[in-house]
Design a protein around this motif. Structure first.
Motif, PDB file in Angstrom:
ATOM      1  N   VAL A  94     -11.572  40.620  -7.080  1.00 23.92           N
ATOM      2  CA  VAL A  94     -12.372  40.764  -5.853  1.00 23.92           C
ATOM      3  C   VAL A  94     -12.857  39.399  -5.370  1.00 23.92           C
ATOM      4  CG1 VAL A  94     -14.467  41.792  -4.878  1.00 23.92           C
ATOM      5  CG2 VAL A  94     -13.074  43.093  -6.505  1.00 23.92           C
ATOM      6  N   PHE A  95     -13.385  38.590  -6.280  1.00 25.08           N
ATOM      7  CA  PHE A  95     -13.935  37.293  -5.870  1.00 25.08           C
ATOM      8  C   PHE A  95     -12.831  36.345  -5.410  1.00 25.08           C
ATOM      9  CE2 PHE A  95     -15.311  32.932  -6.912  1.00 25.08           C
ATOM     10  CZ  PHE A  95     -16.424  32.843  -6.078  1.00 25.08           C
ATOM     11  N   ASN A  96     -11.793  36.192  -6.233  1.00 29.21           N
ATOM     12  CA  ASN A  96     -10.751  35.210  -5.884  1.00 29.21           C
ATOM     13  C   ASN A  96     -10.007  35.586  -4.602  1.00 29.21           C
ATOM     14  OD1 ASN A  96     -11.374  33.739  -8.142  1.00 29.21           O
ATOM     15  ND2 ASN A  96      -9.758  34.618  -9.408  1.00 29.21           N
ATOM     16  N   PRO A 101     -11.505  32.452  -0.320  1.00 26.52           N
ATOM     17  CA  PRO A 101     -10.965  31.828   0.893  1.00 26.52           C
ATOM     18  C   PRO A 101     -11.999  31.713   2.016  1.00 26.52           C
ATOM     19  CG  PRO A 101      -9.608  33.691   0.178  1.00 26.52           C
ATOM     20  CD  PRO A 101     -10.858  33.738  -0.611  1.00 26.52           C
ATOM     21  N   ASN A 102     -13.099  32.450   1.897  1.00 31.03           N
ATOM     22  CA  ASN A 102     -14.063  32.517   2.997  1.00 31.03           C
ATOM     23  C   ASN A 102     -15.398  31.824   2.721  1.00 31.03           C
ATOM     24  OD1 ASN A 102     -12.470  34.326   4.788  1.00 31.03           O
ATOM     25  ND2 ASN A 102     -12.607  35.667   2.990  1.00 31.03           N
ATOM     26  N   LEU A 103     -15.596  31.372   1.503  1.00 31.84           N
ATOM     27  CA  LEU A 103     -16.895  30.759   1.170  1.00 31.84           C
ATOM     28  C   LEU A 103     -17.019  29.345   1.742  1.00 31.84           C
ATOM     29  CD1 LEU A 103     -17.308  31.736  -2.608  1.00 31.84           C
ATOM     30  CD2 LEU A 103     -18.654  32.610  -0.684  1.00 31.84           C
ATOM     31  N   LYS A 104     -18.272  28.946   2.005  1.00 32.28           N
ATOM     32  CA  LYS A 104     -18.514  27.555   2.418  1.00 32.28           C
ATOM     33  C   LYS A 104     -18.271  26.619   1.228  1.00 32.28           C
ATOM     34  CE  LYS A 104     -22.369  29.203   5.213  1.00 32.28           C
ATOM     35  NZ  LYS A 104     -23.819  29.315   5.320  1.00 32.28           N
ATOM     36  N   ASP A 105     -18.046  25.362   1.532  1.00 26.72           N
ATOM     37  CA  ASP A 105     -17.859  24.378   0.449  1.00 26.72           C
ATOM     38  C   ASP A 105     -19.135  24.217  -0.369  1.00 26.72           C
ATOM     39  OD1 ASP A 105     -15.373  24.044   1.436  1.00 26.72           O
ATOM     40  OD2 ASP A 105     -15.730  22.079   2.353  1.00 26.72           O
ATOM     41  N   SER A 106     -20.275  24.595   0.245  1.00 21.35           N
ATOM     42  CA  SER A 106     -21.571  24.354  -0.407  1.00 21.35           C
ATOM     43  C   SER A 106     -22.184  25.615  -1.013  1.00 21.35           C
ATOM     44  CB  SER A 106     -22.544  23.797   0.640  1.00 21.35           C
ATOM     45  OG  SER A 106     -22.656  24.742   1.697  1.00 21.35           O
ATOM     46  N   LEU A 122     -12.221  32.584 -12.643  1.00 21.04           N
ATOM     47  CA  LEU A 122     -12.686  32.520 -11.251  1.00 21.04           C
ATOM     48  C   LEU A 122     -12.364  31.149 -10.678  1.00 21.04           C
ATOM     49  CD1 LEU A 122     -16.258  34.137 -11.669  1.00 21.04           C
ATOM     50  CD2 LEU A 122     -14.138  35.277 -11.001  1.00 21.04           C
ATOM     51  N   ASN A 123     -12.075  31.119  -9.372  1.00 26.12           N
ATOM     52  CA  ASN A 123     -11.711  29.852  -8.724  1.00 26.12           C
ATOM     53  C   ASN A 123     -12.886  29.312  -7.908  1.00 26.12           C
ATOM     54  OD1 ASN A 123      -9.168  30.461  -9.711  1.00 26.12           O
ATOM     55  ND2 ASN A 123      -8.554  31.488  -7.824  1.00 26.12           N
ATOM     56  N   PHE A 124     -13.222  28.055  -8.139  1.00 22.09           N
ATOM     57  CA  PHE A 124     -14.304  27.414  -7.384  1.00 22.09           C
ATOM     58  C   PHE A 124     -13.816  26.096  -6.800  1.00 22.09           C
ATOM     59  CE2 PHE A 124     -16.239  29.358 -11.260  1.00 22.09           C
ATOM     60  CZ  PHE A 124     -16.791  30.463 -10.636  1.00 22.09           C
ATOM     61  N   LYS A 125     -14.479  25.682  -5.687  1.00 24.90           N
ATOM     62  CA  LYS A 125     -14.215  24.336  -5.180  1.00 24.90           C
ATOM     63  C   LYS A 125     -15.146  23.382  -5.930  1.00 24.90           C
ATOM     64  CE  LYS A 125     -13.097  25.874  -0.545  1.00 24.90           C
ATOM     65  NZ  LYS A 125     -13.734  26.301   0.697  1.00 24.90           N
ATOM     66  N   PRO A 126     -14.714  22.149  -6.156  1.00 25.96           N
ATOM     67  CA  PRO A 126     -15.557  21.209  -6.918  1.00 25.96           C
ATOM     68  C   PRO A 126     -16.909  20.959  -6.256  1.00 25.96           C
ATOM     69  CG  PRO A 126     -13.349  20.301  -6.535  1.00 25.96           C
ATOM     70  CD  PRO A 126     -13.417  21.570  -5.760  1.00 25.96           C
ATOM     71  N   ALA A 158     -26.419  25.601 -15.510  1.00 28.90           N
ATOM     72  CA  ALA A 158     -25.610  25.109 -14.391  1.00 28.90           C
ATOM     73  C   ALA A 158     -24.230  24.846 -14.968  1.00 28.90           C
ATOM     74  CB  ALA A 158     -26.218  23.835 -13.833  1.00 28.90           C
ATOM     75  N   GLU A 159     -23.255  25.588 -14.529  1.00 34.41           N
ATOM     76  CA  GLU A 159     -21.891  25.459 -15.066  1.00 34.41           C
ATOM     77  C   GLU A 159     -21.068  24.449 -14.289  1.00 34.41           C
ATOM     78  OE1 GLU A 159     -20.806  26.924 -17.873  1.00 34.41           O
ATOM     79  OE2 GLU A 159     -22.831  27.720 -18.105  1.00 34.41           O
ATOM     80  N   GLN A 160     -21.375  24.317 -13.010  1.00 32.64           N
ATOM     81  CA  GLN A 160     -20.698  23.315 -12.184  1.00 32.64           C
ATOM     82  C   GLN A 160     -21.728  22.811 -11.179  1.00 32.64           C
ATOM     83  OE1 GLN A 160     -16.558  23.859 -10.613  1.00 32.64           O
ATOM     84  NE2 GLN A 160     -17.551  23.705  -8.613  1.00 32.64           N
ATOM     85  N   ASP A 161     -21.893  21.500 -11.152  1.00 32.54           N
ATOM     86  CA  ASP A 161     -22.979  20.937 -10.335  1.00 32.54           C
ATOM     87  C   ASP A 161     -22.420  20.192  -9.125  1.00 32.54           C
ATOM     88  OD1 ASP A 161     -25.407  20.157  -9.445  1.00 32.54           O
ATOM     89  OD2 ASP A 161     -25.931  18.920 -11.187  1.00 32.54           O
ATOM     90  N   GLY A 162     -21.910  20.952  -8.167  1.00 34.96           N
ATOM     91  CA  GLY A 162     -21.296  20.344  -6.986  1.00 34.96           C
ATOM     92  C   GLY A 162     -22.300  19.626  -6.106  1.00 34.96           C
ATOM     93  N   SER A 163     -23.515  20.143  -6.027  1.00 33.50           N
ATOM     94  CA  SER A 163     -24.526  19.584  -5.122  1.00 33.50           C
ATOM     95  C   SER A 163     -25.373  18.509  -5.792  1.00 33.50           C
ATOM     96  CB  SER A 163     -25.468  20.694  -4.655  1.00 33.50           C
ATOM     97  OG  SER A 163     -26.265  21.124  -5.749  1.00 33.50           O
ATOM     98  N   GLY A 164     -25.344  18.479  -7.115  1.00 36.11           N
ATOM     99  CA  GLY A 164     -26.255  17.592  -7.850  1.00 36.11           C
ATOM    100  C   GLY A 164     -27.611  18.242  -8.071  1.00 36.11           C
TER     101      GLY A 164
END
Ligand code: NDP
Length: 341
Positions: A94-96, A101-106, A122-126, A158-164
């Motif tokens: 469901v998520f992928n 494809p529709n989520l914001k980069d942030s 699950l797929n995430f953008k960096p 925090a598993e992935q810290d894209g925003s800092g």
């Protein structure tokens, strides 16, 4: 010594959630509880969207005044934060397919269980934050403890810290759902998954086997089915023992038992050699859980069920367990002694 940091309300700033659109994908056990808690913590209703297929869960959300979106792509486009609160086994699909494809980069993605992140399903953008806010309670308790003004145990990471700023957001969300009131424990998807799957695949299977074998030995020694069922679990004594263990201490709770019982348990446990159990536990942890063997097997089962060319293996497993002396006896006892239950 490994000791974890514990975060309280003072460590979290709800203002970080100002002007954010928060999407709850799923309004089941956790979704319904966490969305209501967040709203009661002051997040405006118009900032919350429940994404759900049109059915009873959606109706429940609507009846509680939430804005419900059936179109997942639309919900994803609006999301600054998305809580993934649908069953773990359906999250990747469901998520992928419908959210990614529709989520914001942030967008911040919030998981309540480490499984899919630890096993990289699950797929995430960096650039995105991925945080874990994982209550250690069923949803109804997450809600009722919040309503009583109490917190509940919860793991946060925090598993992935894209925003800092992922951890700060995770703490704000934890505070919003009421988790930092009692203290949210710093953890990780790996730790949460390891402990969860270990308990499910090593600890509890051994407990099932201990009860099953104990039942057979005592039955062979002449004990009745009725006496055994009540003595061993139907009286709810084991549940009370675990409740005392949580309140007073794992070993200290023994002080509520008779002296004969205390002596028997303390002496008996020291006499047992746990080395075979330890080796077996390590084998499950490293060669079944952490190496992804179980995950691979379970994903294949899900894929087969999805194609509808397989029978659910759970039915077969329940059927196997129903053959044990314990299960057969319990069935007879339950049909005879309904009044006592
Ligand atoms: P539930 O089984 O209660 O989830 C039900 C929700 O998921 C409903 O909104 C349902 O809506 C939706 N859903 C189910 N299947 C699909 C699908 N194929 N597509 C879209 N939506 C679907 O989940 P939980 O609340 O138990 O678990 C959610 C997360 O929380 C999991 O990661 C779990 O590990 C974690 N967690 C759960 C705990 C618990 O107590 N249960 C404790 C701590 C963490 P519909 O069927 O209408 O689509």
């Amino acid at each position: 010594m490994v000791s974890a940091k514990i975060y309280y309300d003072n460590d979290a700033d709800l203002a970080l959630l100002n002007d954010k659109t928060i999407v709850f994908l799923g309004f089941g056990n956790q979704g319904a509880a966490q969305a209501q808690n967040l709203r009661d913590s002051g997040i405006p209703n118009e900032a919350i969207i429940v994404a759900n297929r049109p059915d009873s869960y959606a109706e429940d959300a609507k009846s509680r005044g939430f804005n419900v979106e059936y179109d997942f792509a639309k919900a994803a486009k609006a999301a600054d934060v998305v809580f993934l609160l649908i069953p773990d086994q359906v999250q990747p699909r469901v998520f992928n397919e419908q959210f990614v494809p529709n989520l914001k980069d942030s967008t911040t993605i919030v998981i309540a269980s480490g499984y899919n992140v630890f096993f990289k399903l699950l797929n995430f953008k960096p650039s995105q934050d991925v945080v874990m806010v994982a209550p250690r309670m069923i949803g109804s308790s997450v809600r009722s403890l919040y309503q009583k003004g109490k917190g509940f145990p919860c793991f946060v990471s925090a598993e992935q810290d894209g925003s800092g700023n992922a951890l700060a957001t995770a703490l704000a969300l934890s505070k919003g759902i009421g988790a930092t009131k009692a203290g949210a424990i710093a953890s990780s998807a790996k730790e949460e998954t390891a402990m969860d799957l270990f308990a499910e695949q090593a600890l509890w299977p051994n407990i099932i086997v201990l009860f099953r074998e104990a039942f057979s030995v005592l039955k062979e020694a002449g004990c009745s089915d009725e006496a055994l069922c009540y003595e061993m679990w139907m009286s709810k004594e084991p549940a009370e023992i675990f409740e005392r263990a949580a309140e007073d201490g794992f070993i200290t709770q023994l002080k509520h038992h008779s002296t004969v019982s205390q002596y028997g348990q303390l002496k008996g446990a020291l006499q047992l050699d746990g080395s075979a159990t330890r080796a077996h536990f390590k084998d499950i942890l490293y060669n079944q859980v952490l190496n992804g063997k179980f995950c691979k097997e379970f994903s294949q089962i899900e894929a087969d069920l999805e194609k509808q060319d397989a029978t659910n293996p759970l039915e077969q497993l329940y059927a196997e367990h129903s053959k044990s002396e314990l299960a057969q006896a319990e069935q007879r006892v339950r049909s005879r002694l309904q009044g006592l239950l």
